[in-house]
Motif scaffolding. Structure first.
Motif, PDB file in Angstrom:
ATOM      1  N   LEU A 182     -41.557  23.716  25.082  1.00 45.59           N
ATOM      2  CA  LEU A 182     -42.377  24.660  24.325  1.00 45.59           C
ATOM      3  C   LEU A 182     -43.254  25.482  25.266  1.00 45.59           C
ATOM      4  O   LEU A 182     -43.434  26.696  25.084  1.00 45.59           O
ATOM      5  CB  LEU A 182     -43.247  23.884  23.324  1.00 45.59           C
ATOM      6  N   VAL A 183     -43.791  24.838  26.285  1.00 43.14           N
ATOM      7  CA  VAL A 183     -44.596  25.541  27.286  1.00 43.14           C
ATOM      8  C   VAL A 183     -43.739  26.562  28.035  1.00 43.14           C
ATOM      9  O   VAL A 183     -44.151  27.705  28.253  1.00 43.14           O
ATOM     10  CB  VAL A 183     -45.220  24.535  28.279  1.00 43.14           C
ATOM     11  N   ALA A 184     -42.532  26.155  28.425  1.00 41.50           N
ATOM     12  CA  ALA A 184     -41.632  27.061  29.143  1.00 41.50           C
ATOM     13  C   ALA A 184     -41.304  28.289  28.299  1.00 41.50           C
ATOM     14  O   ALA A 184     -41.313  29.424  28.793  1.00 41.50           O
ATOM     15  CB  ALA A 184     -40.354  26.322  29.535  1.00 41.50           C
ATOM     16  N   LYS A 185     -41.016  28.076  27.022  1.00 43.89           N
ATOM     17  CA  LYS A 185     -40.707  29.202  26.128  1.00 43.89           C
ATOM     18  C   LYS A 185     -41.916  30.123  25.987  1.00 43.89           C
ATOM     19  O   LYS A 185     -41.776  31.349  25.992  1.00 43.89           O
ATOM     20  CB  LYS A 185     -40.285  28.688  24.747  1.00 43.89           C
ATOM     21  N   ALA A 186     -43.080  29.541  25.833  1.00 36.16           N
ATOM     22  CA  ALA A 186     -44.284  30.348  25.664  1.00 36.16           C
ATOM     23  C   ALA A 186     -44.537  31.216  26.893  1.00 36.16           C
ATOM     24  O   ALA A 186     -44.907  32.390  26.781  1.00 36.16           O
ATOM     25  CB  ALA A 186     -45.490  29.452  25.382  1.00 36.16           C
ATOM     26  N   PHE A 198     -33.769  33.578  27.454  1.00 40.98           N
ATOM     27  CA  PHE A 198     -34.357  32.301  27.846  1.00 40.98           C
ATOM     28  C   PHE A 198     -33.243  31.272  27.703  1.00 40.98           C
ATOM     29  O   PHE A 198     -32.747  31.028  26.599  1.00 40.98           O
ATOM     30  CB  PHE A 198     -35.535  31.927  26.956  1.00 40.98           C
ATOM     31  N   VAL A 199     -32.824  30.674  28.816  1.00 38.91           N
ATOM     32  CA  VAL A 199     -31.669  29.768  28.805  1.00 38.91           C
ATOM     33  C   VAL A 199     -32.111  28.366  29.216  1.00 38.91           C
ATOM     34  O   VAL A 199     -32.449  28.133  30.382  1.00 38.91           O
ATOM     35  CB  VAL A 199     -30.568  30.275  29.765  1.00 38.91           C
ATOM     36  N   PRO A 200     -32.159  27.421  28.259  1.00 42.70           N
ATOM     37  CA  PRO A 200     -32.561  26.054  28.598  1.00 42.70           C
ATOM     38  C   PRO A 200     -31.356  25.187  28.972  1.00 42.70           C
ATOM     39  O   PRO A 200     -30.275  25.313  28.389  1.00 42.70           O
ATOM     40  CB  PRO A 200     -33.187  25.565  27.290  1.00 42.70           C
ATOM     41  N   VAL A 201     -31.540  24.307  29.943  1.00 39.46           N
ATOM     42  CA  VAL A 201     -30.498  23.356  30.348  1.00 39.46           C
ATOM     43  C   VAL A 201     -31.149  21.994  30.523  1.00 39.46           C
ATOM     44  O   VAL A 201     -32.083  21.849  31.307  1.00 39.46           O
ATOM     45  CB  VAL A 201     -29.829  23.764  31.679  1.00 39.46           C
ATOM     46  N   ASN A 202     -30.651  20.992  29.791  1.00 34.56           N
ATOM     47  CA  ASN A 202     -31.132  19.621  29.963  1.00 34.56           C
ATOM     48  C   ASN A 202     -30.238  18.942  30.985  1.00 34.56           C
ATOM     49  O   ASN A 202     -29.095  18.588  30.704  1.00 34.56           O
ATOM     50  CB  ASN A 202     -31.092  18.868  28.634  1.00 34.56           C
ATOM     51  N   MET A 203     -30.758  18.769  32.189  1.00 26.96           N
ATOM     52  CA  MET A 203     -29.954  18.241  33.292  1.00 26.96           C
ATOM     53  C   MET A 203     -29.464  16.817  33.011  1.00 26.96           C
ATOM     54  O   MET A 203     -28.404  16.421  33.483  1.00 26.96           O
ATOM     55  CB  MET A 203     -30.774  18.254  34.583  1.00 26.96           C
ATOM     56  N   LYS A 239     -31.986  38.370  34.650  1.00 23.59           N
ATOM     57  CA  LYS A 239     -33.226  39.100  34.421  1.00 23.59           C
ATOM     58  C   LYS A 239     -34.157  38.404  33.428  1.00 23.59           C
ATOM     59  O   LYS A 239     -35.175  38.945  33.029  1.00 23.59           O
ATOM     60  CB  LYS A 239     -32.948  40.533  33.967  1.00 23.59           C
ATOM     61  N   GLY A 240     -33.787  37.184  33.041  1.00 24.78           N
ATOM     62  CA  GLY A 240     -34.620  36.402  32.134  1.00 24.78           C
ATOM     63  C   GLY A 240     -35.127  35.142  32.810  1.00 24.78           C
ATOM     64  O   GLY A 240     -35.467  35.160  33.993  1.00 24.78           O
ATOM     65  N   THR A 241     -35.159  34.045  32.054  1.00 25.43           N
ATOM     66  CA  THR A 241     -35.714  32.783  32.548  1.00 25.43           C
ATOM     67  C   THR A 241     -34.711  31.658  32.367  1.00 25.43           C
ATOM     68  O   THR A 241     -34.137  31.503  31.283  1.00 25.43           O
ATOM     69  CB  THR A 241     -37.010  32.430  31.794  1.00 25.43           C
ATOM     70  N   LEU A 242     -34.506  30.884  33.411  1.00 24.68           N
ATOM     71  CA  LEU A 242     -33.682  29.674  33.338  1.00 24.68           C
ATOM     72  C   LEU A 242     -34.608  28.469  33.347  1.00 24.68           C
ATOM     73  O   LEU A 242     -35.428  28.309  34.255  1.00 24.68           O
ATOM     74  CB  LEU A 242     -32.723  29.612  34.526  1.00 24.68           C
ATOM     75  N   PHE A 243     -34.493  27.625  32.315  1.00 22.55           N
ATOM     76  CA  PHE A 243     -35.351  26.445  32.201  1.00 22.55           C
ATOM     77  C   PHE A 243     -34.515  25.201  32.470  1.00 22.55           C
ATOM     78  O   PHE A 243     -33.614  24.865  31.695  1.00 22.55           O
ATOM     79  CB  PHE A 243     -35.970  26.378  30.801  1.00 22.55           C
ATOM     80  N   LEU A 244     -34.777  24.542  33.584  1.00 19.47           N
ATOM     81  CA  LEU A 244     -34.068  23.324  33.952  1.00 19.47           C
ATOM     82  C   LEU A 244     -34.932  22.115  33.616  1.00 19.47           C
ATOM     83  O   LEU A 244     -35.872  21.791  34.340  1.00 19.47           O
ATOM     84  CB  LEU A 244     -33.714  23.338  35.444  1.00 19.47           C
ATOM     85  N   LEU A 278     -28.525  37.392  41.986  1.00 14.54           N
ATOM     86  CA  LEU A 278     -29.297  36.817  40.890  1.00 14.54           C
ATOM     87  C   LEU A 278     -30.696  37.428  40.795  1.00 14.54           C
ATOM     88  O   LEU A 278     -31.328  37.700  41.809  1.00 14.54           O
ATOM     89  CB  LEU A 278     -29.450  35.308  41.076  1.00 14.54           C
ATOM     90  N   ASP A 279     -31.135  37.641  39.575  1.00 15.96           N
ATOM     91  CA  ASP A 279     -32.528  37.990  39.292  1.00 15.96           C
ATOM     92  C   ASP A 279     -32.956  37.111  38.124  1.00 15.96           C
ATOM     93  O   ASP A 279     -32.818  37.478  36.957  1.00 15.96           O
ATOM     94  CB  ASP A 279     -32.655  39.476  38.931  1.00 15.96           C
ATOM     95  N   VAL A 280     -33.414  35.909  38.444  1.00 16.62           N
ATOM     96  CA  VAL A 280     -33.722  34.901  37.431  1.00 16.62           C
ATOM     97  C   VAL A 280     -35.056  34.252  37.760  1.00 16.62           C
ATOM     98  O   VAL A 280     -35.318  33.904  38.906  1.00 16.62           O
ATOM     99  CB  VAL A 280     -32.628  33.811  37.375  1.00 16.62           C
ATOM    100  N   ARG A 281     -35.885  34.092  36.739  1.00 15.64           N
ATOM    101  CA  ARG A 281     -37.131  33.334  36.900  1.00 15.64           C
ATOM    102  C   ARG A 281     -36.834  31.868  36.574  1.00 15.64           C
ATOM    103  O   ARG A 281     -36.225  31.569  35.541  1.00 15.64           O
ATOM    104  CB  ARG A 281     -38.186  33.873  35.934  1.00 15.64           C
ATOM    105  N   LEU A 282     -37.261  30.958  37.419  1.00 15.47           N
ATOM    106  CA  LEU A 282     -36.962  29.546  37.235  1.00 15.47           C
ATOM    107  C   LEU A 282     -38.186  28.780  36.757  1.00 15.47           C
ATOM    108  O   LEU A 282     -39.268  28.897  37.327  1.00 15.47           O
ATOM    109  CB  LEU A 282     -36.465  28.942  38.554  1.00 15.47           C
TER     110      LEU A 282
END
Length: 451
Positions: A182-186, A198-203, A239-244, A278-282
Motif C-alpha cells: 500500500l505504501v509503494a502504491k501510494a 505500477f507493476v508488483p511482483v511477489n518474489m 517509465k513507471g514503478t516496479l515493486f519487488l 530501461l527507465d523504471v523506478r524501483l
C-alpha cells in the motif's frame, strides 16, 4: 446529448457542403466549415475535437497546416481528404501524426464516417483511462490510503512525501501485515510516474527457476515451452514503478543478475542478445532485516546498497497508539457496506480489548478480526465477545515479536484470566502476586474484563 465539434477545412464549397450534410446526419456533430488553412488556425481557440483537411488549400498545403496544428495541440485528431492517391504523401502525413488519409471518391463519405467513429471511441477510452488514473491518484493520497495520526505514522508520511517528489529507489521494511505494498502504491500514484504502470511482483510467490524469465522476459525458443517472446516485469513497468516485494527471498544467482540490470539500466531477455534500455523506478520491500541478511551471507552487499535508496520503515500496529481504533472503525464501516449490514459501532469493551491486544499480524490481522466481528455481531454494536482475537492472532503471546516487560505481563495476566473465567484471586495465586496488581491494571484500563 454531448455535442462533438468538427472543423471541415475544404476550399471547394460544393464538396464541403456534401461532407457537412453527411456528418450532420449524426445530431451530436457540430460542424464548422472553413475554406483555408489560415481560417482554421485562427479558430483553433474554439477547441474543435476533430479536423478534416483537404490537402490542397489555397494558402498552404496539408503538411504545413498539420505542423501548425500539432504545435498548438499535439493531441487534436486530424483526417486528410485528398483528390490524389499519392501514397508517399499519405505515408509522410501519417508519420507526422495524422490519424487518417482518405482519397476523394464515391466511398469517401462512408470512410470518413467510420474513421470519425473510431477516433471518437479511442478518445473516449483515453479519457476513461485518464479519469481512472486521476481517481487512483486521489485514492492513494497518503492520509486517505494509510490511516493513522500517531507520531510514528506522521514520520512515515513525511518520508513518503520525499519519496514521491523524487525518482530515488525506495526500500520499505516492516513486519508482515503492516501494509508495505500500500505504501509503494501510494508513493507511485503521487509521483510524476503516476500515469505509467505500477507493476508488483511477489518474489516469494514465483518459483526460482521461473523468476528470471518473469523479471527480464525471454525470447522465443529460449527454453522448452518458450513458444513466443515474453515481455518481463521490468519492461512492463517502463517509465513507471516496479515493486519487488519480499526481495530478501531472491537467490544469490539472480541477485547478481538483478544488480547488473540496475547498474547498466538495461537488460537482455533470456535466450536473446538485444539490449533493452530501461527507465523504471524501483521500490522493494521485505519483512526481514536486510542488513542482517548481508552479514550472514544471504544477500549481496553491493545489491543491498543499490536498492536501499530511501528507507521507509513501517511501525507495527502495537506501536501506533490509538491508530488501532481509527483503523478498526474504518474497517468496520467497510465490512458493513460489503456485507450489506446496518451501521455498527464499537462498544467501549471492544475498544479497550483492541487497544490491549498486541496484533502480531498487524493491520492485516485487525482487518480480519473486524470483518468477522461485524458478521458475528447481533446488535447495533460490536462487543468484546464478538472479537475473536484468538482464532486469528492466537493466544501465543510469548511467541510474537519482542515487547516491553509490561506488555508481556499484561498479556500473561489476560491469558490466565481468560483461562480461569476471570477469577482474579486464582490468577493472583498462580502468579504469586497480589490481587491489587491486577486490580490496578483493570483500573488503568490495561486489562478489560467482559461486562
Amino acid at each position: 446529448m454531448d455535442s462533438y465539434s468538427i472543423f471541415i477545412v475544404e476550399d471547394d464549397p460544393w464538396y464541403g457542403e456534401i461532407l457537412e450534410y453527411h456528418l450532420t446526419l449524426n445530431p451530436e456533430y457540430q460542424i464548422t466549415r472553413l475554406t483555408s488553412g489560415s481560417q482554421c488556425l485562427a479558430q483553433l481557440h474554439k477547441r474543435p475535437q476533430l479536423i478534416t483537411i483537404d490537402y490542397s488549400l489555397p494558402d498552404m498545403n496539408g503538411k504545413q497546416l498539420l505542423q501548425r496544428i500539432r504545435s498548438a495541440n499535439p493531441d487534436l485528431p486530424v483526417i486528410f481528404i485528398s483528390g490524389q492517391e499519392d501514397v508517399g504523401t499519405a505515408v509522410e502525413l501519417l508519420k507526422m501524426g495524422a490519424n487518417d488519409y482518405l482519397v476523394k471518391d464515391d466511398h469517401t463519405k462512408d470512410l470518413l464516417w467510420n474513421s470519425i467513429v473510431r477516433i471518437r471511441e479511442n478518445q473516449r477510452l483515453k479519457q476513461e483511462v485518464e479519469q481512472l488514473r486521476e481517481e487512483l491518484g486521489q485514492k492513494y493520497e497518503f492520509e486517505k490510503t494509510i490511516l493513522g495520526s500517531s507520531a510514528a505514522m506522521k514520520r512515515v508520511f513525511a518520508i513518503m512525501e520525499k519519496a514521491a517528489r523524487t525518482s530515488i529507489n525506495v526500500s520499505v521494511t516492516g513486519e508482515t501485515g503492516t501494509g508495505k505494498e500500500l505504501v509503494a502504491k501510494a508513493i507511485h500514484y503521487n509521483s510524476e510516474r503516476a500515469k505509467k504502470p505500477f507493476v508488483p511482483v511477489n518474489m516469494a510467490a514465483i518459483p526460482a527457476d521461473l523468476l528470471e524469465s518473469e523479471l527480464f522476459g525471454h525470447e522465443k525458443g529460449a527454453f522448452t515451452g518458450a513458444i513466443a517472446r515474453k515481455i518481463g516485469k521490468f519492461e512492463e513497468a517502463a517509465k513507471g514503478t516496479l515493486f519487488l516485494d519480499e526481495i530478501a527471498e531472491l537467490d544469490l544467482n539472480l541477485q547478481s543478475k538483478l544488480l547488473r540490470v540496475l547498474q547498466e539500466r538495461e537488460l537482455v531477455r533470456v535466450g536473446g542478445n538485444e539490449k533493452v534500455k530501461l527507465d523504471v523506478r524501483l521500490i522493494v520491500a521485505t519483512h526481514r532485516n536486510l542488513a542482517k541478511e548481508v552479514k550472514e551471507g544471504h544477500f549481496r552487499e553491493d545489491l543491498y546498497y543499490r536498492i536501499m535508496g530511501l528507507p521507509v520503515e513501517l511501525p507495527p500496529l502495537r506501536q501506533r497508539d490509538n491508530d488501532v481504533l481509527m483503523l478498526a472503525k474504518s474497517f468496520l464501516q467497510e465490512a458493513c457496506k460489503t456485507n450489506k449490514l446496518g451501521p455498527l459501532q464499537l462498544s467501549n469493551s471492544a475498544k479497550e480489548m483492541l487497544k490491549q491486544y498486541p496484533f502480531p499480524g498487524n493491520v492485516r490481522e485487525l482487518k480480519a478480526v473486524i470483518e468477522l466481528a461485524a458478521v458475528m455481531s447481533n446488535g447495533q454494536e460490536v462487543t468484546a465477545d464478538d472479537l475473536h482475537l484468538n482464532t486469528v492472532g492466537g493466544d501465543n503471546f510469548l511467541l510474537s515479536d519482542a515487547k516491553t516487560m509490561k506488555e508481556y505481563n499484561i498479556g500473561i495476566i489476560r491469558h490466565l484470566l481468560k483461562a480461569n473465567n476471570n477469577n482474579i484471586q486464582k490468577v493472583a495465586d498462580i502468579l504469586d502476586i497480589g490481587k491489587s496488581t491486577i486490580y490496578k491494571m483493570i483500573q488503568n484500563k490495561e486489562i478489560v474484563l467482559p461486562v
